[in-house]
Design an enzyme around this catalytic site. Structure first.
Site, PDB file in Angstrom:
ATOM      1  N   ARG A 194       0.710  -1.209  -0.236  1.00 13.74           N
ATOM      2  CA  ARG A 194       0.033  -0.054   0.055  1.00 13.74           C
ATOM      3  C   ARG A 194       0.668   1.322   0.027  1.00 13.74           C
ATOM      4  O   ARG A 194       0.607   2.238  -0.826  1.00 13.74           O
ATOM      5  CB  ARG A 194      -0.817  -0.003   0.988  1.00 13.74           C
ATOM      6  CG  ARG A 194      -2.187  -0.770   1.100  1.00 13.74           C
ATOM      7  CD  ARG A 194      -2.477  -1.335   2.523  1.00 13.74           C
ATOM      8  NE  ARG A 194      -1.493  -2.366   2.775  1.00 13.74           N
ATOM      9  CZ  ARG A 194      -1.898  -3.686   2.535  1.00 13.74           C
ATOM     10  NH1 ARG A 194      -3.176  -4.009   2.220  1.00 13.74           N
ATOM     11  NH2 ARG A 194      -0.855  -4.513   2.837  1.00 13.74           N
ATOM     12  N   HIS A 211       4.574   6.025  11.633  1.00 11.69           N
ATOM     13  CA  HIS A 211       4.015   5.738  10.125  1.00 11.69           C
ATOM     14  C   HIS A 211       3.151   6.798  10.160  1.00 11.69           C
ATOM     15  O   HIS A 211       1.684   6.901  10.089  1.00 11.69           O
ATOM     16  CB  HIS A 211       3.518   4.405  10.154  1.00 11.69           C
ATOM     17  CG  HIS A 211       3.076   3.951   8.837  1.00 11.69           C
ATOM     18  ND1 HIS A 211       3.356   4.823   7.586  1.00 11.69           N
ATOM     19  CD2 HIS A 211       2.818   2.837   8.215  1.00 11.69           C
ATOM     20  CE1 HIS A 211       2.968   4.196   6.392  1.00 11.69           C
ATOM     21  NE2 HIS A 211       2.752   3.060   6.923  1.00 11.69           N
TER      22      HIS A 211
HETATM   23  N1   CP Z   1      -0.385  -0.027   5.780  1.00 16.75           N
HETATM   24  C1   CP Z   1       0.960  -0.302   5.525  1.00 16.75           C
HETATM   25  O1   CP Z   1       1.838   0.230   5.726  1.00 16.75           O
HETATM   26  O2   CP Z   1       0.670  -1.299   4.543  1.00 16.75           O
HETATM   27  P1   CP Z   1       2.224  -1.796   3.716  1.00 16.75           P
HETATM   28  O3   CP Z   1       2.943  -2.452   4.499  1.00 16.75           O
HETATM   29  O4   CP Z   1       1.525  -2.776   2.537  1.00 16.75           O
HETATM   30  O5   CP Z   1       2.645  -0.601   3.102  1.00 16.75           O
END
Ligand code: CP
Length: 309
Positions: free
Chosen positions: A57, A135
């Site tokens: 994502r 994040h």
């Molecule tokens: N939510 C998220 O960080 O997903 P990914 O690890 O796929 O980037």
């Protein structure tokens, strides 16, 4: 105006800065819904995506966001770069700076790595997830999804259940949501609650029922199997039975509640398949919001770079 070179953590941002990011993300979403994917806010700029950890994502949505804003985008997978030959993060950053990159978008397994990079490069650094620390763009897209549903974040009860200890998403949401007036409740096995998180404002619950009762948002977090040490909980089946969210527990939340999860999901562990696919689920909206939020972050950081030239 967001007066920053970098976007590294929501712990650093004020309520006003978060509100501005969400407002601009709303504008970006309107562009996307109208099919406007060739904007020129970042025309002539370069964004390099440097991921030392896997992602679906975040990596793709940063790439789409930068491209929709008109930037040139370079992707570097750590395994195929000179990092694999032992080059340090700081030297990698200096190399990318020498190539006149405008933005470095980095995911790294070590908490704090983007702060180090931001201090040593001229490019704007965007943290796409650093270890168990933060994040920020995930929490911003989560807040955008909530704001779109409820109109405001003020006074919301957000219940977060899952692997909170290893979760950078939980920490960024805790910092961001509280600044925007929401209350964050958490529930997990004691071994998956980081020490001292209550001192940062989290309301720790002693049962799933307490967390979910009258919640506006039910957010599941992935059990991070890759970061577990043996013994945090007996088995995935037992985790699902005693700590997971099922349809019956969901009925304790407010009638207008929504279900969220940052992904990737362990289907049937932190949330049952029925809860993931429930009509109240906003998991796919979160993914779409991710592009708009990352467009907003890049645009606002670029505006500041232009302003301070
Ligand atoms: N939510 C998220 O960080 O997903 P990914 O690890 O796929 O980037």
């Amino acid at each position: 105006m967001l007066k920053r070179k970098d976007l590294v953590g929501l712990i650093d941002l004020s309520r006003e800065e978060i509100a501005e990011l969400l407002d601009v993300a709303g504008e970006m979403k309107r562009h996307l819904v109208a099919g406007e994917k060739n904007l020129s806010y970042l025309k002539g700029k370069t964004a390099t995506i440097l991921f030392y950890e896997n992602s679906t994502r975040t990596r793709t949505s940063f790439e789409l966001a930068a491209k929709y804003l008109g930037a040139t985008v370079i992707n570097i997978a750590a395994g195929s770069s000179s990092v694999a030959k032992g080059e340090t993060l700081v030297d990698t950053g200096k190399t990318l700076d020498a190539q006149l990159n405008d933005f470095l978008i980095m995911r790294h397994p070590m908490g704090g790595a983007p702060y180090l990079l931001a201090r040593t490069v001229k490019a704007g650094v965007l943290n796409a997830g650093d270890g168990m620390n933060e994040h920020p763009t995930q929490a911003l897209l989560d807040m955008l999804t909530m704001k779109e549903h409820f109109g405001s974040l003020d006074g919301l009860k957000v219940a977060i259940l899952g692997d909170i200890k290893h979760s950078r998403v939980a920490k960024s949401n805790l910092f961001g949501l509280q600044k925007m007036g929401a209350e964050v409740y958490m529930y997990a096995p004691e071994t998956l609650i980081p020490k001292g998180i209550d001192k940062l404002g989290a309301k720790l619950c002693s049962s799933r029922e307490e967390a979910l009762e009258n919640a506006d948002v039910v957010m599941g977090l992935r059990i991070q199997l890759e970061r577990q040490q043996a013994g945090n909980f007996p088995s995935l089946n037992e985790y699902a039975e005693f700590y997971g969210v099922n349809g019956k527990l969901l009925s304790l939340a407010k009638p207008n509640a929504i279900i969220m999860h940052p992904g990737p999901v362990n289907r049937g562990v932190e949330l049952t398949g029925k809860v993931i696919d429930h009509e109240k689920s906003r998991i796919e909206d979160q993914v779409f919001s991710g592009i708009a939020v990352r467009m907003a972050a890049l645009k606002l950081l670029n505006d500041y770079r232009e302003y301070t030239k």
